[in-house]
Design an enzyme around this catalytic site. Sequence first.
Site, PDB file in Angstrom:
ATOM      1  CD  GLU A 360      -3.372  -0.143   1.930  1.00 52.21           C
ATOM      2  OE1 GLU A 360      -3.054   0.595   2.881  1.00 52.21           O
ATOM      3  OE2 GLU A 360      -4.513  -0.570   1.765  1.00 52.21           O
ATOM      4  CG  HIS A 391       7.962 -29.439   2.881  1.00 51.39           C
ATOM      5  ND1 HIS A 391       8.399 -30.676   2.457  1.00 51.39           N
ATOM      6  CD2 HIS A 391       8.734 -29.114   3.952  1.00 51.39           C
ATOM      7  CE1 HIS A 391       9.378 -31.095   3.248  1.00 51.39           C
ATOM      8  NE2 HIS A 391       9.603 -30.161   4.155  1.00 51.39           N
ATOM      9  CE  LYS A 506     -11.975   0.064   0.305  1.00 56.10           C
ATOM     10  NZ  LYS A 506     -11.565   0.807   1.525  1.00 56.10           N
TER      11      LYS A 506
END
Length: 544
Positions: A360, A391, A506
């Site tokens: 950000e 892994h 948004k």
Amino acid sequence: MNPSGLLESNHPQMKTICSALDDQAQGFSREGSHLKHLITDPDRLEKYSIQSPNFVFDFSRQRLDQKTIDLLLNLAEETHALDTFFQMTRGDLVNPSEKRPALHTAARGSGKGPIQYKTLDVRKEMDRVNQNIATFSKKIHQGKITPGCNRPFTAAVVVGIGGSYLGCEFLYEALGAGPKKKLPLYFLANVDIDNFARIIGEVDPETCLWIVISKSYTTTETMANLNQVLWFLKEKNLNPKNHLVTVTAQKSPGDNPDTPMLASFHIFDFIGGRYSVSSAVGGLPISLAFGTQCFEQFLQGCKAMDTHVLSAEPRKNIPLVAALISIWNTIFLNYPGQAVIPYASSLSKLAPHVQQLYMESMGKSVSAQGTPLSRAAGTIIFGEPGTNAQHSFFQLAHQGPAFPIEFIGVLNPGYKGYQVLSKGVTNHQELWANLLAQANALAKGQAHDTPARQFTGNRPSSILVLKDLEPESLGMLLAFYEARTVLEGFILGLNPFDQFGVELGKTMATKIKEKMAAKNKAPEYDFEPLDPDTKFYLNLLFDQ
């Protein structure tokens, strides 16, 4: 903020430094500069590490030499990064797009002298909020504040998203192996109804405290989850005023005296969400979970790292050198990402927090002055604790496209119990064996007659070492990542405190929700005039 950053400046001296760094990067493509050769220098660790009793930063396995370090330090000097950091801590305007300071360091008492912001005495306000948190938490633990059922609170749920929970969740999980919990925490961040369902299935409604964290008290996801909480309390015949506290800005809708609640604690617009762990955002939940003393020790660790940044010479300044290495890897060596791999399961939520903090702050296309950047800024941050990561994606780390890795080792684990030997070593020693082996394997590589078993090596990494997982050590770690991010932003010429990139999606979601609301009100509504793709998916959703 200093207007002459690396990615925006036409200053001749800056161009000269960048050209020299580009030449350096080209030189490191030669076989003689392979890490397998560089790390044979017996003095390399001493030359390329910064060590203190409580914090070690080892960058000896980075693809750099002394000339590279000197040039990078010249960048820091030309951009006045440390001067700007000092100005930040005293309350100067370093967030020009939002016309305000960035005073997360004031939340832990860092810096010198009084700090005034508008009509606020910042240090006095920080002390007031922290004292209110301490008093409230103590009363909860003593059973003096109860949910009105003659029983104490048994759990708390943090309702917030992004910076309103990520750093706090990291700290809560990291402290889990240390201080004994006084009140377990849950985190309701995702607006996904299944997240809510899982939590209400685990808590006792009558003895659960809900902590709503939102600076504006308008964040869409947080308000949607709050509505679910209020409905849940109503269904259980419980009064919200006995179960609800807020962490919010003064005079926001969540700080309304006409809305009865147990308490409201203030946060301020000069502390950004992703930098807010040391404010009430982290202070209230962590004090409830582990006690006020634990949070105070965490703040002491944050302050210790801030003080180091403000006092250490550039060459021995851990966050500054780390920021410069990040710039070297991203801007000049063109690595596409960086992994954060803590060899401590208690630090499992560190990478998500650093991911938000860095991406950000650094994911920008224009400078702090609004001019387009000459090169791309920021990189992709991801991570998983070792040895799990080995892994998971270390196949690609060793034999796929290269990316730098930041390993984190903890000298003293939180748990002091069973120390069973397996093949002659304890689990904690096994962890360290893997950390060291992975860092060396990435650097050295391995020749082999079978191509599939060949490792090219020359893959850079650093090692951070913490003394332990006590609150003070965790404060140093968190403040290290904050300072490194801020300093990198100052050197590149970015504003590391705004985040306009989160807004477009948004805004578009709001328009889609308006169509959904119309459909909920009138089932015959056909989503016109939406684009065909969106209409297709909404029809799928509403046909269920």
